[in-house]
Enzyme design. Structure first.
Site, PDB file in Angstrom:
ATOM      1  N   ARG A  47       0.672  -1.255  -0.109  1.00  0.00           N
ATOM      2  CA  ARG A  47       0.036   0.110  -0.160  1.00  0.00           C
ATOM      3  C   ARG A  47       0.904   1.491   0.086  1.00  0.00           C
ATOM      4  O   ARG A  47       0.391   2.357  -0.302  1.00  0.00           O
ATOM      5  CB  ARG A  47      -1.041  -0.011   1.146  1.00  0.00           C
ATOM      6  CG  ARG A  47      -1.940   1.290   1.139  1.00  0.00           C
ATOM      7  CD  ARG A  47      -3.038   0.853   2.221  1.00  0.00           C
ATOM      8  NE  ARG A  47      -2.961   0.240   3.176  1.00  0.00           N
ATOM      9  CZ  ARG A  47      -2.322   0.418   4.525  1.00  0.00           C
ATOM     10  NH1 ARG A  47      -1.407   1.602   4.551  1.00  0.00           N
ATOM     11  NH2 ARG A  47      -1.726  -0.157   5.263  1.00  0.00           N
ATOM     12  N   TYR A 100     -16.117  18.806 -13.770  1.00  0.00           N
ATOM     13  CA  TYR A 100     -16.607  17.381 -13.715  1.00  0.00           C
ATOM     14  C   TYR A 100     -17.353  17.296 -12.679  1.00  0.00           C
ATOM     15  O   TYR A 100     -17.030  17.656 -11.457  1.00  0.00           O
ATOM     16  CB  TYR A 100     -15.295  16.437 -13.600  1.00  0.00           C
ATOM     17  CG  TYR A 100     -15.784  15.030 -13.693  1.00  0.00           C
ATOM     18  CD1 TYR A 100     -16.608  14.487 -14.557  1.00  0.00           C
ATOM     19  CD2 TYR A 100     -15.498  14.295 -12.378  1.00  0.00           C
ATOM     20  CE1 TYR A 100     -16.930  13.015 -14.457  1.00  0.00           C
ATOM     21  CE2 TYR A 100     -15.729  12.921 -12.195  1.00  0.00           C
ATOM     22  CZ  TYR A 100     -16.434  12.395 -13.196  1.00  0.00           C
ATOM     23  OH  TYR A 100     -16.615  11.171 -13.097  1.00  0.00           O
ATOM     24  N   ASP A 169      -7.321  20.464 -13.109  1.00  0.00           N
ATOM     25  CA  ASP A 169      -7.459  19.134 -13.566  1.00  0.00           C
ATOM     26  C   ASP A 169      -7.385  18.808 -14.881  1.00  0.00           C
ATOM     27  O   ASP A 169      -8.012  19.551 -15.756  1.00  0.00           O
ATOM     28  CB  ASP A 169      -9.153  18.770 -13.332  1.00  0.00           C
ATOM     29  CG  ASP A 169      -9.555  17.650 -13.669  1.00  0.00           C
ATOM     30  OD1 ASP A 169      -8.960  16.908 -14.813  1.00  0.00           O
ATOM     31  OD2 ASP A 169     -10.525  16.900 -13.017  1.00  0.00           O
ATOM     32  N   LYS A 194      -8.823   8.087 -18.813  1.00  0.00           N
ATOM     33  CA  LYS A 194      -9.090   8.868 -20.152  1.00  0.00           C
ATOM     34  C   LYS A 194      -8.265   8.823 -21.171  1.00  0.00           C
ATOM     35  O   LYS A 194      -7.584   7.761 -21.469  1.00  0.00           O
ATOM     36  CB  LYS A 194      -9.837  10.296 -19.902  1.00  0.00           C
ATOM     37  CG  LYS A 194     -10.743  10.456 -18.464  1.00  0.00           C
ATOM     38  CD  LYS A 194     -12.001   9.871 -18.997  1.00  0.00           C
ATOM     39  CE  LYS A 194     -13.053   9.552 -17.721  1.00  0.00           C
ATOM     40  NZ  LYS A 194     -13.341  11.105 -16.833  1.00  0.00           N
TER      41      LYS A 194
HETATM   42  C1  LIG Z   1     -13.578  11.062 -15.761  1.00  0.00           C
HETATM   43  C2  LIG Z   1     -12.989  12.406 -14.889  1.00  0.00           C
HETATM   44  C3  LIG Z   1     -12.722  12.449 -13.851  1.00  0.00           C
HETATM   45  C4  LIG Z   1     -12.942  11.151 -12.911  1.00  0.00           C
HETATM   46  O1  LIG Z   1     -11.954  10.174 -13.107  1.00  0.00           O
HETATM   47  P1  LIG Z   1     -12.225   8.562 -12.695  1.00  0.00           P
HETATM   48  O2  LIG Z   1     -10.913   7.950 -13.427  1.00  0.00           O
HETATM   49  O3  LIG Z   1     -13.478   8.173 -13.447  1.00  0.00           O
HETATM   50  O4  LIG Z   1     -12.317   8.504 -11.543  1.00  0.00           O
HETATM   51  C5  LIG Z   1     -12.132  13.590 -13.107  1.00  0.00           C
HETATM   52  N1  LIG Z   1     -12.011  14.746 -13.789  1.00  0.00           N
HETATM   53  C6  LIG Z   1     -12.469  14.793 -14.976  1.00  0.00           C
HETATM   54  C7  LIG Z   1     -12.377  16.043 -15.986  1.00  0.00           C
HETATM   55  C8  LIG Z   1     -13.052  13.586 -15.419  1.00  0.00           C
HETATM   56  O5  LIG Z   1     -13.303  13.701 -17.139  1.00  0.00           O
END
Ligand SMILES: *Cc1c(COP(=O)(O)O)cnc(C)c1O
Length: 367
Positions: A47, A100, A169, A194
């Protein structure tokens, strides 16, 4: 030596040559490691640390332009790590009101811990008006799903002048699209589920920072909440980075072609790469690639569902950034300020002409 993005991506994080060792070592599956005597690292307990994460973190750090990286089990694990570890009772946090929606949903959690949360739109750098006394400013540019853009360097400078930390982000752009740390951010945060990994087959996230003390704090958060990546996911992610520049360039070229084909045919068309997009001017200043998401608004829910159901090459799915094109009617989730006919389209690496033709034939079905 200055190297290009393709060279950077294909070689990122790979260990120094060693005879008879693979170029990229396979995933290390271990809950614990042999550890006699002194309880010191680098590898103690699963961990805390794992050699497969270490290589991935090194790779992403190189892509971010030089940074310490802490990888997480998902994008939200990374987002929550920054917001919940850096903010304490009485602190003021500024969130974009169009970011988001799961990030936005942390507002209530932060408030329940005694923080004060202010919301302002991404467009027009409006968050600058909410900085007074702030401890942390959260930026998402381009924003998901509205694709608004702010001037990250400008907002970051104003935030620092107000004494706040800045987190961006960077999920949509990836570090080959935009480098928040070079634009002045303290943290670059992303869902690597993504475009960074790009195959729609795993969840991961990361936090990058150039401040060793901030990195230590984020690492300690990961250890205490246990939001650790699986070694298999970390290895698959690292393997996927080799094609990052190829994927992003193809996706951006396809997205641009699709946006141009849709121009004049659909209302509310947004793509930061379009010269007349409201976000284009700021995007050009800070982005090297404009990403794979195009959005537009069909007249109503029925038209949107007909459009989606008529696509032959495009998967109906949420999420974005995959090599496979996907699209969804974003309003089906609730929670975003979008029209019922709003489509978020994630452009993949299919042949441009095939993809454009498929979208145009599906659009005809809605007439
Ligand atoms: C999808 C997304 C997240 C969250 O990511 P996960 O991998 O689904 O937890 C955070 N910020 C943005 C802009 C996203 O598109």
């Amino acid at each position: 030596m200055e190297i290009g993005d393709g060279t950077l991506a294909v070689g990122a994080g790979r260990p120094a040559a060693e005879n008879f060792a693979p170029g990229l070592p396979g995933p290390v599956f271990a809950a614990h490691y042999h550890l006699a005597g002194e309880a010191s690292g680098p590898f103690t307990y699963g961990r805390d640390s794992n050699p497969t994460w270490t290589l991935l973190e090194r790779a992403i750090g190189e892509l971010e332009g030089g940074a310490e990286v802490v990888s997480f089990s998902s994008g939200m694990a990374a987002v929550a790590a920054v917001l919940l570890s850096q903010v304490t009772s009485g602190d003021v946090v500024v969130l974009p009101d169009d970011c988001y929606q799961v990030t936005r949903s942390l507002k209530g959690r932060l408030e329940s811990y005694g923080a004060v949360v202010r919301m302002a739109p991404t467009a027009g750098d409006a968050q600058i008006g909410a900085l007074d006394g702030a401890r942390l400013v959260w930026i998402e540019s381009p924003s998901n799903p509205g694709l608004d853009v702010c001037d990250i360097a400008r907002v970051a400078e104003a935030a620092h002048a107000a004494g706040a930390l800045v987190a961006v982000d960077n999920t949509l752009a990836t570090p080959l699209g935009q480098r928040p740390l070079e634009l002045g951010a303290d943290f670059s945060v992303a869902s690597d589920t993504k475009a960074l990994t790009g195959h729609g087959d795993l969840l991961l996230g990361h936090v990058a920072t150039r401040d060793p003390a901030l990195a230590d704090g984020i690492r300690l958060w990961r250890k205490t909440v246990g939001a650790v990546p699986g070694p298999m996911e970390a290895w698959l992610a690292h393997r996927s980075l080799a094609t990052l520049q190829l994927r992003l360039d193809r996706q951006a070229a396809n997205a641009m072609a699709l946006a141009e084909a849709l121009r004049g045919r659909v209302p509310g068309l947004r793509y930061p790469g379009l010269p007349d997009d409201p976000g284009h001017e700021a995007a050009v200043r800070q982005m090297r690639r404009f990403g794979c998401v195009v959005s537009f608004t069909l007249p109503d829910e029925e038209a949107a569902e007909t459009f989606l159901g008529s696509l032959r090459l495009v998967m109906q799915a949420t999420s974005f950034g995959s090599v496979h094109s996907s699209a969804e009617r974003r309003g089906r989730w609730g929670g975003d300020a979008v029209e019922p006919g709003f489509i978020r389209f994630s452009v993949g690496i299919e042949d441009t002409a095939d993809l454009v033709a498929d979208v145009l034939q599906a659009l005809e079905k809605t007439a």
